[in-house]
Design an enzyme around this catalytic site. Structure first.
Site, PDB file in Angstrom:
ATOM      1  N   LYS A   1      19.648  -3.940  -1.228  1.00 26.25           N
ATOM      2  CA  LYS A   1      19.082  -5.254  -1.545  1.00 26.25           C
ATOM      3  C   LYS A   1      19.699  -5.844  -2.808  1.00 26.25           C
ATOM      4  O   LYS A   1      19.928  -7.059  -2.892  1.00 26.25           O
ATOM      5  CB  LYS A   1      17.568  -5.158  -1.723  1.00 26.25           C
ATOM      6  CG  LYS A   1      16.789  -5.048  -0.429  1.00 26.25           C
ATOM      7  CD  LYS A   1      15.290  -5.112  -0.713  1.00 26.25           C
ATOM      8  CE  LYS A   1      14.500  -4.973   0.573  1.00 26.25           C
ATOM      9  NZ  LYS A   1      13.034  -5.033   0.327  1.00 26.25           N
TER      10      LYS A   1
ATOM     11  N   CYS B   1       1.914  -5.614   0.933  1.00 26.91           N
ATOM     12  CA  CYS B   1       2.278  -6.481   2.056  1.00 26.91           C
ATOM     13  C   CYS B   1       2.402  -5.714   3.363  1.00 26.91           C
ATOM     14  O   CYS B   1       2.088  -6.240   4.429  1.00 26.91           O
ATOM     15  CB  CYS B   1       3.591  -7.208   1.752  1.00 26.91           C
ATOM     16  SG  CYS B   1       3.462  -8.403   0.408  1.00 26.91           S
TER      17      CYS B   1
ATOM     18  N   CYS C   1      -4.858   5.049  13.574  1.00 22.48           N
ATOM     19  CA  CYS C   1      -4.691   3.723  12.968  1.00 22.48           C
ATOM     20  C   CYS C   1      -3.189   3.471  12.858  1.00 22.48           C
ATOM     21  O   CYS C   1      -2.409   4.101  13.554  1.00 22.48           O
ATOM     22  CB  CYS C   1      -5.389   3.637  11.610  1.00 22.48           C
ATOM     23  SG  CYS C   1      -4.692   4.713  10.342  1.00 22.48           S
TER      24      CYS C   1
END
Length: 438
Positions: free
Chosen positions: A116, A218, A391
């Site tokens: 990145k 996020c 989950c």
């Protein structure tokens, strides 16, 4: 974002320069005049009385350290480069992933799997080749943070985890640098400037980190891509105001943004705390610490992994696959929110969201008990009937196991409740590569 040492180096990709060890750069010189091309490039902000030639020259001599080249760091760095900041240090140890692209606007599909920091530097050089872009492909830690922070004039915290926030704050206080910090989650965001002109630092407001199980990022909670774009742009604005000498309004106030309502609020901050552990009159923190230990969580923006159950209360996805293959009678309970169930699900799962279980919702519990009773074979009434909980990542499922272990309903009988480690994302990675990941 925390740890020690550089990340693994990556090969050249998409015209990106080969990675190299970047030394700490020397201070930028304060120039006395602008070139003809600079006047043309920056003309729209040169005519602003608040900026002018003097402000532009200050920008060209200013260096900004950007911690995190993600949803906040991308728009922040983009606007700082466009405005003519002299040097941008870009810190990120991660690589570009497909799930980044909806909000991390400097990166491209062609750079998936690329550092990145290097991806951002390459994009910024195309915006303004006069700006020095220095990528640091490393996980910022106590061994690297203070040296880097001291080499820059302003620091922008664009990270997405609590340990890095404390690390960057403490480094800025020790180095005497202003810190422009923001965060964004779901449809909300906030911004503040710490350690500037007598204002508080991050520790003044939050002397103790929150319990790790209460922190959402996020990846866990989601975010609408434009929200970090708005907060990153506001961060850039405050950096530019500090760099040009205008100052900032947010060293004694916090900006709260509600995207759903389209509303901004200002919350007045307490003044600097004289008893603060790092910026107080008699500080106890005089060197950088182990912030992962301090916060009880990993310094990463990846989904956190909790460990609330013993090993005999959990099964791996491989073990659950064998249970399916052996056609063992059981009930699988999916405790994700409905919005996630709509994305993907295992067909055999019973839907019972964790929020309903935590509320002891009578309708949800009765429906679940009924399904268990229906699935139980008459021949196994004297044995503990297996119930498995799943989950997304194996965090909420552990919380649900503790709730279901306390179930006491007439006719339910004995049950054995276990969760599936790693959840549905582990299922996708290890069992079924066609299963959607999100």
């Amino acid at each position: 974002m925390a740890g020690a040492g550089p990340a693994a180096r990556l090969p050249e990709a998409d015209g990106l320069p080969a990675p190299e060890e970047n030394p700490i750069p020397p201070p930028l010189p304060l120039r006395t005049e602008l070139s003809r091309l600079e006047i043309q490039r920056y003309s729209r902000q040169l005519v602003l009385p608040e900026t002018g030639v003097r402000g532009q020259l200050r920008l060209s001599a200013c260096s900004v350290l950007v911690v995190g080249c993600g949803g906040l760091g991308c728009p922040l760095a983009q606007y700082l480069a466009a405005a003519g900041v002299g040097r941008l240090g870009l810190v990120d140890h991660d690589v570009v992933e497909l799930s980044n692209l909806h909000r991390q606007v400097l990166h491209r599909e062609s750079r998936l799997g690329t550092s990145k920091a290097r991806s951002a530097a390459a994009a910024l050089r195309e915006i303004n080749s006069a700006v020095q872009c220095v990528p640091y492909e490393l996980a910022l830690g106590r061994d690297t943070a203070l040296q880097l922070v001291r080499a820059y004039d302003v620091v922008a915290d664009c990270s997405d985890n609590v340990p890095t926030r404390y690390l960057v704050n403490d480094a800025c206080v020790l180095a005497g640098k202003p810190l422009v910090s923001a965060s964004a989650l779901r449809l909300e965001g906030q911004l503040a400037v710490y350690g500037y002109r007598g204002g508080p630092c991050y520790r003044c407001l939050f002397p103790k980190p929150p319990p790790p199980e209460t922190v959402t990022n996020c990846a866990d909670g989601g975010v609408l891509g434009v929200v970090p774009g708005i907060l990153g742009s506001l961060q850039a604005l405050e950096v530019l105001k500090i760099a040009t000498g205008m100052g900032t309004s947010f060293h004694q106030a916090m900006l709260i943004f509600d995207a759903l309502e389209g509303r901004f609020r200002h919350i007045k901050l307490r003044p600097r705390n004289p008893d603060c552990a790092v910026c107080g009159d008699n500080p106890s923190v005089t060197a950088l610490q182990d912030y992962e230990q301090f916060c009880g969580s990993s310094a990463t923006d990846k989904c956190r992994m909790l460990c609330l159950l013993s090993s005999d209360e959990r099964v791996s996805v491989e073990e659950y696959k064998q249970i399916l293959d052996d056609k063992v009678h059981h009930v699988l309970v999916d405790v994700r929110p409905l919005v996630e169930v709509d994305i993907c699900r295992l067909p055999q799962a019973v839907f019972a969201p964790l929020s309903k279980l935590q509320e002891k919702d009578e309708g949800c519990l009765k429906s679940l008990v009924q399904r268990i009773c229906e699935a139980r074979q008459p021949s196994s009434e004297n044995k503990a009937f297996p119930v498995y909980v799943v989950c997304k990542l194996g965090n909420d499922s552990q919380k649900a196991v503790k709730i279901l272990q306390g179930l006491s309903y007439q006719g339910l009988g004995l049950i054995s409740v276990k969760d599936i480690k790693g959840g549905l994302m582990a299922w996708a990675n290890k069992i079924n590569p066609e299963f959607p990941q999100y």
